[in-house]
Design a protein around this motif. Structure first.
Motif, PDB file in Angstrom:
ATOM      1  N   UNK A   1      17.953 -27.559 -22.957  1.00 33.50           N
ATOM      2  CA  UNK A   1      19.117 -28.162 -23.606  1.00 33.50           C
ATOM      3  C   UNK A   1      20.203 -28.558 -22.610  1.00 33.50           C
ATOM      4  N   UNK A   2      20.307 -27.815 -21.504  1.00 35.27           N
ATOM      5  CA  UNK A   2      21.313 -28.159 -20.497  1.00 35.27           C
ATOM      6  C   UNK A   2      20.799 -29.191 -19.505  1.00 35.27           C
ATOM      7  N   UNK A   3      19.505 -29.444 -19.522  1.00 36.91           N
ATOM      8  CA  UNK A   3      18.939 -30.437 -18.623  1.00 36.91           C
ATOM      9  C   UNK A   3      18.964 -30.048 -17.170  1.00 36.91           C
ATOM     10  N   UNK A   4      19.017 -28.738 -16.903  1.00 32.26           N
ATOM     11  CA  UNK A   4      19.028 -28.241 -15.524  1.00 32.26           C
ATOM     12  C   UNK A   4      18.487 -26.823 -15.520  1.00 32.26           C
ATOM     13  N   UNK A   5      18.084 -26.317 -14.361  1.00 32.88           N
ATOM     14  CA  UNK A   5      17.583 -24.949 -14.251  1.00 32.88           C
ATOM     15  C   UNK A   5      18.752 -23.988 -14.116  1.00 32.88           C
ATOM     16  N   UNK A   6      19.480 -23.808 -15.220  1.00 32.99           N
ATOM     17  CA  UNK A   6      20.609 -22.884 -15.199  1.00 32.99           C
ATOM     18  C   UNK A   6      20.117 -21.450 -15.111  1.00 32.99           C
ATOM     19  N   UNK A   7      19.159 -21.101 -15.948  1.00 28.85           N
ATOM     20  CA  UNK A   7      18.561 -19.762 -15.860  1.00 28.85           C
ATOM     21  C   UNK A   7      17.487 -19.797 -14.782  1.00 28.85           C
ATOM     22  N   UNK A   8      17.725 -19.066 -13.718  1.00 30.02           N
ATOM     23  CA  UNK A   8      16.772 -19.039 -12.605  1.00 30.02           C
ATOM     24  C   UNK A   8      16.050 -17.697 -12.482  1.00 30.02           C
ATOM     25  N   UNK A   9      16.509 -16.698 -13.221  1.00 28.46           N
ATOM     26  CA  UNK A   9      15.885 -15.386 -13.130  1.00 28.46           C
ATOM     27  C   UNK A   9      15.849 -14.694 -14.471  1.00 28.46           C
ATOM     28  N   UNK A  10      14.834 -13.844 -14.676  1.00 33.94           N
ATOM     29  CA  UNK A  10      14.708 -13.052 -15.897  1.00 33.94           C
ATOM     30  C   UNK A  10      14.476 -11.601 -15.499  1.00 33.94           C
ATOM     31  N   UNK A  11      15.374 -10.742 -15.946  1.00 32.03           N
ATOM     32  CA  UNK A  11      15.247  -9.304 -15.733  1.00 32.03           C
ATOM     33  C   UNK A  11      14.513  -8.751 -16.946  1.00 32.03           C
ATOM     34  N   UNK A  12      13.267  -8.301 -16.738  1.00 36.41           N
ATOM     35  CA  UNK A  12      12.435  -7.871 -17.862  1.00 36.41           C
ATOM     36  C   UNK A  12      12.536  -6.376 -18.128  1.00 36.41           C
ATOM     37  N   UNK A  13      13.476  -5.702 -17.462  1.00 34.82           N
ATOM     38  CA  UNK A  13      13.665  -4.284 -17.698  1.00 34.82           C
ATOM     39  C   UNK A  13      12.470  -3.462 -17.252  1.00 34.82           C
ATOM     40  N   UNK A  14      12.351  -2.270 -17.817  1.00 33.06           N
ATOM     41  CA  UNK A  14      11.235  -1.389 -17.483  1.00 33.06           C
ATOM     42  C   UNK A  14      10.522  -0.985 -18.759  1.00 33.06           C
ATOM     43  N   UNK A  15      10.413   0.329 -18.981  1.00 31.37           N
ATOM     44  CA  UNK A  15       9.952   0.797 -20.267  1.00 31.37           C
ATOM     45  C   UNK A  15       8.484   1.116 -20.404  1.00 31.37           C
ATOM     46  N   UNK A  16       7.700   1.072 -19.325  1.00 30.79           N
ATOM     47  CA  UNK A  16       6.287   1.408 -19.466  1.00 30.79           C
ATOM     48  C   UNK A  16       6.179   2.870 -19.923  1.00 30.79           C
ATOM     49  N   UNK A  17       5.527   3.130 -21.066  1.00 33.17           N
ATOM     50  CA  UNK A  17       5.422   4.515 -21.539  1.00 33.17           C
ATOM     51  C   UNK A  17       4.518   5.347 -20.626  1.00 33.17           C
TER      52      UNK A  17
END
Length: 448
Positions: free
Chosen positions: A213-229
């Protein structure tokens, strides 16, 4: 026992396998080795083992550190993590916390739109901090409600499925060019790999929507957390990190195509299997036909297990006074702790060889959250913690944290201010002996 780390005068201690921790880090790295174009920062959740020697071992193993308080940030810095490899998460960051993080160049994940506005007032273009926003994908909870952070009413993140929330998040990124990361954490113990992966996939789709929607790579990273049981039933480390990555690839294959830098925040899954607790059996007794072994390991170091035994069961080992496995026919026994309340039981009705006074029990899979974060109930001192490495016949030990002294217990309980309340008066002239205040001669002000 032979080294004197456990005995009658040292009835409780925690132990960590340094080689095992290193192996767990390698397993995590190998699982996420998706190709040269995918950049992954693996951070360790400091709350899982808030001990500086442990954090330093992880730092030297190439890990980053996820922190959730000023205290944890201080520990991470003291352990030697570079600020660029530290991530600050918390739902209640103060302005002072944010100022410090931005000054250091620590990455910050805002937990709400309100916090995002607060950061906007503090942020300067010269800060090296990577800034993100935590979202709640609201994909549901697992079998342990307290460990599920993606429920409809979770206190964490911006609830994406609430009316208008998704549009607000997109607009937040449109208005703030310095906002470049999305963060999500679905839960941990009690959450299936499929549930966790579905929450991360929803976050990935949001990143795609924002950038589209912004027409650019504004989000460059994703923090997926942890949580492996963690598997607490036996020695096997399952599920494996490779299984989790496979679930992520199925749910969001684009996550690994190199367009997004990834951040992980694992804690329990790296440390739990690499630690155990040793505790002396001080007494045994019988009550109602049940044998009870009174040990020094209870709610003060196994808080979750004592209060939620079905969710956090622990395996127990029985050893004699020399540290050798106790043998004999199994007997149903309760393993109780030293805390002064009836529910302080770490294992209910376990079949173990008969325990006797002077024996020792081990509580397995306790390398994360147990002895590293004790509860000060009954003013029980914190136990010593030791690290070890090497094979049979060549085990070497090193102190990680000294046992807390009674002097320290007294100091933490306000010893320096012992007279603070005895000299305090609610009103001028009040007495502490139960008699009425002396107002002095009529017409004169009361004595103070």
């Amino acid at each position: 026992m032979e080294e004197g780390l456990l005995g009658e005068n040292r009835p409780l201690a925690g132990f960590l396998d340094a080689d095992g921790i290193r192996d767990s880090v390698v397993a995590l790295r190998d699982a996420f080795a998706a190709g040269p174009d995918v950049q992954v920062l693996h951070t360790f959740a400091a709350k899982a083992a808030s001990l500086i020697p442990v954090l330093r071992l992880l730092a030297e193993s190439g890990m980053g550190c996820e922190v959730a308080s000023p205290g944890e940030l201080r520990l991470a810095v003291e352990a030697g993590f570079p600020p660029a490899r530290i991530v600050l998460d918390s739902p209640a960051k103060t302005r002072d916390e944010l100022r410090l993080a931005l000054a250091l160049g620590v990455a910050v994940n805002a937990d709400s739109l309100g916090e995002l506005r607060r950061i906007e007032g503090l942020h300067s273009p010269g800060s090296a901090s990577v800034l993100g926003l935590r979202v709640n994908p609201q994909v549901g909870g697992g079998s342990i409600g307290a460990m599920s952070t993606a429920t409809a009413t979770s206190k964490f993140g911006v609830a994406l499925r609430d009316p208008g929330a998704r549009e607000q998040v997109v607009q937040a990124f449109a208005d703030r060019p310095w906002l470049t990361r999305l963060h999500a954490h679905v839960g941990s113990q009690g959450c299936s790999l499929e549930l966790i992966a579905s929450g991360i996939a929803e976050t990935y789709r949001l990143a795609e929507e924002i950038n589209g929607r912004l027409g650019t790579r504004r989000v460059t990273g994703i923090d997926i957390g942890g949580g492996l049981p963690v598997n607490f039933a036996d020695d096997e480390a399952r599920p494996a990190f490779t299984e989790y990555v496979a679930a992520l690839r199925t749910a969001a294959p684009g996550l690994f195509d190199g367009r997004y830098d990834l951040v992980t925040e694992f804690g329990r899954s790296l440390l739990a299997k690499n630690g155990f607790i040793g505790a002396r059996v001080e007494y045994t007794k019988d009550a109602g036909g049940r044998r009870i072994a009174l040990t020094h390991a209870g709610a003060q170091i196994a808080t979750r297990t004592v209060f939620m035994p079905d969710a956090w069961p622990l395996r127990v080992g029985a050893f004699d006074g020399t540290g050798r496995p106790r043998s004999g026919p199994p007997m149903v026994q309760d393993i109780a702790g030293p805390c002064c309340f009836a529910g302080d039981i770490v294992a209910h009705a376990r079949e173990l060889p008969e325990l006797r006074e002077g024996d020792f029990v081990t509580l397995y899979d306790t390398g994360a959250y147990y002895f590293s974060t004790p509860w000060a109930y009954n003013s029980l001192p914190r136990p010593a913690v030791y690290g070890f490495a090497g094979g049979p016949g060549a085990i070497r030990f090193a102190p990680v944290r000294d046992a807390q002294s009674l002097d320290s217990v007294a100091e933490e309980s306000g010893l320096a201010h012992a007279d603070a309340l005895t000299v305090l008066r609610a009103r001028t002239g009040d007495r502490t002996d139960g008699t009425a205040p002396d107002s002095g001669p009529r017409g004169n002000p009361p004595r103070t």
